[in-house]
Design an enzyme around this catalytic site. Structure first.
Site, PDB file in Angstrom:
ATOM      1  N   SER B 157      59.251 -26.798  51.169  1.00  0.00           N
ATOM      2  CA  SER B 157      58.978 -27.729  51.599  1.00  0.00           C
ATOM      3  C   SER B 157      59.251 -27.365  52.693  1.00  0.00           C
ATOM      4  O   SER B 157      59.788 -26.942  53.511  1.00  0.00           O
ATOM      5  CB  SER B 157      59.184 -28.674  51.101  1.00  0.00           C
ATOM      6  OG  SER B 157      58.156 -30.101  51.888  1.00  0.00           O
ATOM      7  N   ASP B 323      48.985 -26.958  45.227  1.00  0.00           N
ATOM      8  CA  ASP B 323      49.980 -27.206  46.586  1.00  0.00           C
ATOM      9  C   ASP B 323      48.820 -27.884  47.240  1.00  0.00           C
ATOM     10  O   ASP B 323      48.057 -26.424  48.108  1.00  0.00           O
ATOM     11  CB  ASP B 323      51.101 -26.919  46.464  1.00  0.00           C
ATOM     12  CG  ASP B 323      51.871 -27.213  47.705  1.00  0.00           C
ATOM     13  OD1 ASP B 323      51.489 -28.412  48.565  1.00  0.00           O
ATOM     14  OD2 ASP B 323      52.609 -26.343  48.465  1.00  0.00           O
ATOM     15  N   HIS B 356      51.595 -29.775  44.997  1.00  0.00           N
ATOM     16  CA  HIS B 356      53.654 -29.593  45.811  1.00  0.00           C
ATOM     17  C   HIS B 356      55.200 -30.162  45.283  1.00  0.00           C
ATOM     18  O   HIS B 356      55.779 -29.229  45.902  1.00  0.00           O
ATOM     19  CB  HIS B 356      52.987 -30.938  47.202  1.00  0.00           C
ATOM     20  CG  HIS B 356      54.246 -30.248  47.770  1.00  0.00           C
ATOM     21  ND1 HIS B 356      54.826 -29.135  48.959  1.00  0.00           N
ATOM     22  CD2 HIS B 356      55.212 -31.151  48.774  1.00  0.00           C
ATOM     23  CE1 HIS B 356      55.688 -29.459  50.247  1.00  0.00           C
ATOM     24  NE2 HIS B 356      56.082 -29.896  49.550  1.00  0.00           N
TER      25      HIS B 356
END
Lengths: 198, 384
Positions: B157, B323, B356
């Site tokens: 991320s 995601d 995610h």
């Protein structure tokens, strides 16, 4: 990692230091060989998880992608060679894949099992879809949905405006005999072509 | 088990702290004459100093990536499933470093720290920091630790964005970059989510323009809302459905606004526990840093591939199928730019239903890919 006979022949066609894209690169053996012995750089494209892991083990650059989605990640003329071994016949639109190969590469190299081989012809004459060493699957579970013969392939190249630069016709032992050179469409089990846009 | 910890855990860890007295000029032009970073390390730096791996944390992460702070600690560090002796990032071979980012709230200098100019906490006056600023501070940390070149820089991320920025800002100091569940920049939708989160915090009556420390309160409602919203976006619709469905806590509708569906209870719990450990001003800073991230900003024609042209790292880019916050398509943009720039790159898209958050989980193929990749790194230069 050892090369299949077919890959050894392909390697002979590739110039030292060139840039290669290998479509359906499997465990990455061809690219690893070309990199180590010939200074070739490039990428493999592969969809299968196990093969991806093996490419990472070998240290081959591998991009997980579905070839039927095209090669939109690659710019025009970004490779000297785009290689595809034993995969063309499993593509949904083989002619579009060939066009894509020659869009991103200056030359393309493909290999495929020859449906015109006498064993295939004999089985079709006997009223059956062929099952051979190179085509081991039965008709209902085969990944090979677009079979062709050498003559079919060459017709497609002519129609698409591709110029064939080299051809090898091989039997199961991956040998090329004088008889095969005379009657390749009948005697070759595997065909190798190198071609480019005219 | 040793001392009650699993054998492949790094076990008990003690955070370290380092002060930097050299003035840091931030992307905004603001200057910090002094700052401190808190960080953890696992494993040993080898004699050649070539086995160091930098872990960059995401929005709500910190320096506690692995192991336990106390024997009784309930949960180990946030990436503990990855880091340890015998784990994919094997601490018998690698020296792993994980700092808390500047502007954070887990010990590094940030809004909670005292501003030397006023003697009061910085609060809202702490300058906005960018991913590039973090990379500068991490590079100084590397200097002090005697690490000329990282064997790998890795993150998921916002952490993956730092890994990418490292390769651009310090091309010769990164041998491998592992960029996981990241994106080359935020989408408009991403920025929109961040703005809602910020708005929730800033409109909380207890926010006091960011000077809530002095009032002895925290904007808990706003921060809770921000976290609840974030949490929905980190998970996929499928996984929410599978985990919570439409289950009712009391088994029946109550025709009121209390907690009825299990998902409501879950989100409130997530929000609540976040408020206890995280600072609202830091949350605001981190989301801004995400919004600003754009490694192509200074490249000709704003081209990412041109920005990546001068990088020297080998890249591994990983995305997760479910995601939708940082979708596989965004990872492919990074891959495409690297291909255009003729860089060494491999890309794997992992099938996962966890959205995610997958990058934090031990999805078997994902961890196998990482293990294989680190084995290769260990075999090609880094010697234990």
């Amino acid at each position: 990692m050892t090369l299949r006979e077919e890959q050894t022949l392909i390697a002979r066609w590739i110039r030292d230091g060139s840039r290669v894209l290998d479509l359906g690169c499997g465990d990455g053996a061809l690219l690893a060989h070309l990199w180590a012995s010939r200074g070739v750089t490039g990428y493999g494209i592969e969809i299968d998880n196990e093969n991806i892991v093996r490419c990472l083990e070998t240290g081959v650059n591998v991009i997980q992608s579905d070839l039927d989605r095209g090669l939109s990640d690659f710019d025009d003329d970004s490779f000297d060679y785009v290689v595809m071994t034993q995969t063309l016949q499993a593509m949904r639109y083989p002619h579009l894949v060939l066009r894509e190969m020659l869009r991103v590469g200056r030359e393309a190299i493909v290999t495929f099992p020859n449906f015109g081989h006498w064993r295939c012809r004999a089985q079709v004459l006997a009223g059956r879809m062929p099952v051979t060493r190179h085509l081991p699957s039965t008709w209902y579970d085969t990944p090979n949905i677009h079979m062709c013969t050498l003559r079919d392939f060459e017709d497609l190249c002519a129609a698409e405006g591709f110029e064939i630069l080299e051809r090898e016709a091989l039997n199961t032992a991956h040998q090329s005999t004088p008889a095969m050179r005379l009657l390749p469409n009948l005697l070759a089990e595997v065909a190798l072509y190198r071609f480019r846009r005219r | 088990m040793t001392n009650g910890f699993p054998l492949d855990s790094v076990g008990l860890v003690v955070p370290q702290r380092m002060a930097f007295e050299q003035t840091l000029t931030l992307a905004s032009g603001a200057m910090l004459p002094h700052y401190e970073l808190v960080f953890e390390t696992y494993g040993e730096l080898n004699a050649a100093r070539d086995n160091a791996v930098l872990i960059c944390h995401a929005l709500s992460g910190d320096h506690h990536a692995a192991g336990y702070h106390t024997a009784g600690e309930q949960r180990p560090g946030w990436w503990d499933n990855l880091i340890g002796p015998g784990r994919p990032l094997d601490t018998r071979r690698f020296f792993v470093v994980c700092p808390n980012n500047l502007g954070g709230c887990a010990g590094s200098t940030g809004p909670l720290s005292l501003d030397p100019a006023t003697g009061q906490p910085y609060g809202p006056d702490f300058p906005i920091v960018t991913v590039g600023d973090w990379v500068q501070t991490q590079a100084r940390l590397a200097d002090r630790l005697g690490i000329e070149r990282w064997a790998a820089v890795m993150g998921g991320s916002l952490g993956g964005m730092q890994a990418l920025q490292w390769t651009v800002d310090f091309p010769d100091r990164v041998r491998h970059a592992l960029i996981i569940a990241a994106a080359p920049s935020l989408t408009t939708q991403n920025i929109a989510f961040n703005e809602v989160a910020r708005h929730a915090i800033r409109s909380d009556p207890d926010f006091h323009g960011g000077r809530y420390y002095e009032q002895g309160v925290v904007p808990a409602t706003g921060l809770r809302l921000a976290r609840m919203l974030g949490h929905i976006t980190y998970l996929s619709d499928d996984v929410l459905m599978a985990r919570f469905g439409r289950e009712l806590r009391d088994g029946k509708l109550n025709f009121g606004f209390g907690v009825e569906f299990e998902i409501e209870s879950y989100l409130r719990h997530q929000g609540e526990s976040f408020v206890k450990r995280f600072d609202a001003n830091t949350y605001l800073l981190m989301t801004k840093s995400l919004d600003y991230f754009d490694p192509a900003a200074h490249a000709p024609e704003h081209s990412l591939s041109k920005a990546l042209h001068a990088t020297n790292a080998e890249f591994l880019v990983i995305s997760f199928s479910s995601d939708w916050r940082f979708s596989p398509a965004r990872s492919r943009e990074i891959v495409r730019a690297l291909l255009d720039a003729d860089r060494d790159v491999s890309y794997v898209e992992i099938e996962s239903e966890q959205g995610h958050d997958s990058f934090l989980l031990d999805v078997p193929l994902y961890h196998r890919v990482l293990r294989t990749y680190f084995d290769k790194i260990a075999g090609s230069g880094a010697s234990a």
